[in-house]
Design a protein around this motif. Structure first.
Motif, PDB file in Angstrom:
ATOM      1  N   VAL A 161       8.539 -54.952 -60.375  1.00 43.44           N
ATOM      2  CA  VAL A 161       9.120 -56.039 -59.207  1.00 43.44           C
ATOM      3  C   VAL A 161      10.528 -55.366 -58.477  1.00 43.44           C
ATOM      4  N   GLU A 162      10.152 -55.947 -57.177  1.00 44.23           N
ATOM      5  CA  GLU A 162      11.563 -55.475 -56.510  1.00 44.23           C
ATOM      6  C   GLU A 162      12.350 -56.623 -55.707  1.00 44.23           C
ATOM      7  N   ARG A 163      13.403 -56.577 -55.594  1.00 40.34           N
ATOM      8  CA  ARG A 163      14.090 -57.344 -54.904  1.00 40.34           C
ATOM      9  C   ARG A 163      14.139 -57.593 -53.273  1.00 40.34           C
ATOM     10  N   VAL A 164      13.897 -58.104 -52.903  1.00 39.03           N
ATOM     11  CA  VAL A 164      14.160 -57.897 -50.914  1.00 39.03           C
ATOM     12  C   VAL A 164      14.986 -59.398 -50.996  1.00 39.03           C
ATOM     13  N   SER A 165      15.147 -58.963 -49.365  1.00 38.52           N
ATOM     14  CA  SER A 165      15.814 -60.613 -48.674  1.00 38.52           C
ATOM     15  C   SER A 165      14.896 -60.703 -47.606  1.00 38.52           C
ATOM     16  N   PRO A 170      17.013 -64.823 -50.850  1.00 39.03           N
ATOM     17  CA  PRO A 170      16.782 -63.613 -51.799  1.00 39.03           C
ATOM     18  C   PRO A 170      15.222 -64.432 -51.731  1.00 39.03           C
ATOM     19  N   GLY A 171      14.594 -62.358 -52.973  1.00 41.41           N
ATOM     20  CA  GLY A 171      12.975 -63.288 -53.052  1.00 41.41           C
ATOM     21  C   GLY A 171      12.785 -61.597 -53.804  1.00 41.41           C
ATOM     22  N   ASP A 172      11.539 -61.850 -54.369  1.00 42.07           N
ATOM     23  CA  ASP A 172      10.427 -61.195 -55.990  1.00 42.07           C
ATOM     24  C   ASP A 172      10.041 -60.188 -54.963  1.00 42.07           C
ATOM     25  N   VAL A 173       9.721 -58.986 -54.626  1.00 44.90           N
ATOM     26  CA  VAL A 173       8.011 -59.009 -54.405  1.00 44.90           C
ATOM     27  C   VAL A 173       7.565 -57.709 -56.066  1.00 44.90           C
ATOM     28  N   TYR A 174       6.136 -57.946 -56.261  1.00 45.89           N
ATOM     29  CA  TYR A 174       6.267 -57.682 -57.222  1.00 45.89           C
ATOM     30  C   TYR A 174       5.005 -56.875 -57.413  1.00 45.89           C
ATOM     31  N   TRP A 187       9.858 -65.960 -52.103  1.00 48.04           N
ATOM     32  CA  TRP A 187      11.043 -66.330 -52.062  1.00 48.04           C
ATOM     33  C   TRP A 187      11.175 -67.465 -51.863  1.00 48.04           C
ATOM     34  N   HIS A 188      12.940 -68.037 -51.265  1.00 46.11           N
ATOM     35  CA  HIS A 188      13.170 -69.482 -50.947  1.00 46.11           C
ATOM     36  C   HIS A 188      14.330 -69.472 -49.867  1.00 46.11           C
ATOM     37  N   VAL A 189      13.880 -69.648 -48.908  1.00 47.56           N
ATOM     38  CA  VAL A 189      15.055 -70.735 -48.272  1.00 47.56           C
ATOM     39  C   VAL A 189      16.155 -71.649 -48.681  1.00 47.56           C
ATOM     40  N   GLU A 205       6.198 -53.604 -48.149  1.00 51.60           N
ATOM     41  CA  GLU A 205       6.596 -53.652 -46.819  1.00 51.60           C
ATOM     42  C   GLU A 205       5.898 -54.224 -46.360  1.00 51.60           C
ATOM     43  N   GLU A 206       4.069 -54.286 -46.064  1.00 54.84           N
ATOM     44  CA  GLU A 206       3.763 -55.428 -45.499  1.00 54.84           C
ATOM     45  C   GLU A 206       3.749 -56.877 -45.966  1.00 54.84           C
ATOM     46  N   LEU A 207       4.728 -56.499 -47.044  1.00 57.97           N
ATOM     47  CA  LEU A 207       4.261 -58.186 -48.132  1.00 57.97           C
ATOM     48  C   LEU A 207       5.705 -59.246 -47.574  1.00 57.97           C
ATOM     49  N   VAL A 208       6.806 -57.664 -47.123  1.00 59.11           N
ATOM     50  CA  VAL A 208       8.231 -58.542 -46.535  1.00 59.11           C
ATOM     51  C   VAL A 208       7.993 -58.690 -45.361  1.00 59.11           C
ATOM     52  N   ALA A 209       7.314 -58.155 -44.134  1.00 49.98           N
ATOM     53  CA  ALA A 209       6.699 -58.508 -43.528  1.00 49.98           C
ATOM     54  C   ALA A 209       6.390 -59.337 -43.062  1.00 49.98           C
ATOM     55  N   LEU A 210       4.924 -60.077 -43.248  1.00 52.69           N
ATOM     56  CA  LEU A 210       4.530 -61.367 -43.687  1.00 52.69           C
ATOM     57  C   LEU A 210       5.048 -62.655 -43.415  1.00 52.69           C
TER      58      LEU A 210
END
Lengths: 219, 171
Positions: A161-165, A170-174, A187-189, A205-210
């Protein structure tokens, strides 16, 4: 002449030298690689780097969680989304005593590549689930929850898991262990009590961009 | 975050990244010579790096010739695999007729001269087995075949070599 193993090894060594002489030097070989190739190779490189990255991420996560445990008020404010880890899955639940009701809104991923076309869409109260498919048969899942009282998701995990913003949220990428498996982001708003989830054969990276391209559909 | 930056610095670059940056052009050259198609050659190079990544602990990038030999052999092998998959002809027929890296051998070792004329898959197996000292099991894994097929390929390579040596009057 009998071809012994030793004789074969000697000849193979000579052959190897001849092969290397027949080829250009690595520095002389210039090739223009496509963007698709570079993306695929980034994933491969990331996987080979994973052991070190995972150790670092684990250390940072341990430090972060440790700090959070010491600051209850901060933790309650940050963790409006509760995350519980079980053996083979992670459970997410949004808890906000002040939130209530349902937002009557739809969302879309504006940054989705146009090769992805809609396949199915389920909109059941505050639970939304859309599936897109591309020409290669890869599917992409977009789920979101707009009912403040129906906020929970299960994610089966076999990776890191990577923590992202996402726009400060806050969000999590698996990232799955196996390259052929799909990865996902959740992620949540916070101020709107919304929870989003995207899953597909994409890198972090692609998931965060989407995720960052998700917008409310104005009626 | 400072710790993560150190991993990303040139000093912290992994063996794999160095290998990728140094040899990807050469591997593409080898794959393109087999496939004559840019997209296919890229696919073959990608497959080759996946295989190399699995064996990265075995690779000593400081021994340049050995590393170069390994990456070229794997790249050629994956290019031929892709060619076979696209051609859908019998494996044995293709093993005999495929062209790979063109090797010019002008040394004095007659057996090496015969080896240079072998079809590329036989050559790849002999190089992986006798130069890189991989076991049949490891060689099979690198070539993407079963251990039984690797042993069969080795036997066919030796039979072919024996035949070539007899024709040259060496046996």
């Amino acid at each position: 002449m009998i071809i012994t193993e030793e004789r074969l090894a000697m000849a193979a060594g000579e052959l190897n030298e001849a092969m290397l002489r027949s080829l250009p030097e690595p520095g002389e070989c210039r090739a223009e690689f496509s963007e698709q190739f570079e993306k695929k190779m980034k994933r491969v490189i990331r996987r080979t780097e994973r052991p070190a990255f995972f150790r670092v991420a684990a250390v940072l996560l341990a430090v972060f969680l440790g700090l959070m445990a010491l600051i209850p008020r901060v933790r309650a404010g940050f963790f409006g989304l509760v995350r519980r880890t079980y053996e083979s899955f992670i459970y997410y639940e949004f808890r906000d005593p002040q939130a209530g009701g349902m937002e009557d809104a739809r969302y879309r991923i504006t940054g989705l590549d146009e090769e992805y076309v809609p396949e199915t869409g389920i909109h059941d109260g505050g639970n939304h689930h859309e599936v897109y498919v591309n020409s290669a048969g890869d599917s992409l899942h977009f789920r979101y929850v707009t009912d403040y009282n129906a906020h929970s998701m299960y994610i089966e995990v076999a990776g890191r898991v990577e923590r992202v913003s996402i726009h400060g949220e806050p969000g999590d990428v698996y990232i799955a262990d196996a390259e052929e498996e799909s990865n996902c982001i959740i992620w949540h708003v916070r101020d709107k009590g919304l929870m989003f989830f995207i899953m597909g054969r994409l890198d972090a990276e692609e998931l965060v961009a989407l995720a960052e391209s998700v917008e409310r559909i104005e009626e | 975050m400072i710790y993560i930056s150190m991993i990303d610095s040139p000093e912290g670059q992994s063996k794999f990244i160095k290998l990728y940056q140094r040899y990807r052009g050469l591997m593409y050259h080898v794959a393109d010579n087999v496939l004559h198609n840019h997209h296919d050659a890229e696919d073959a190079v990608h497959q080759a790096f996946l295989t190399i990544a699995e064996r990265i602990d075995d690779v000593d990038v400081t021994v340049e010739k050995r590393t170069r030999s390994f990456v070229v052999t794997v790249a050629e092998n994956k290019a031929i695999d892709l060619y076979r998959a696209k051609q859908r002809r019998s494996a044995e027929e293709l093993d005999e007729n495929m062209a790979g890296v063109e090797i010019e051998y002008d040394g004095g070792d007659c057996l090496a001269r015969c080896m240079a004329q072998l079809p590329p898959r036989y050559r790849e197996l002999l190089i992986l087995k006798y130069v890189h000292c991989y076991s049949f099991r490891e060689t099979a894994r690198i070539m993407g075949i079963s251990e039984a097929n690797a042993k069969k390929l080795a036997m066919r390579a030796k039979d072919k070599l024996g035949q070539m040596c007899r024709e040259e009057g060496l046996l």
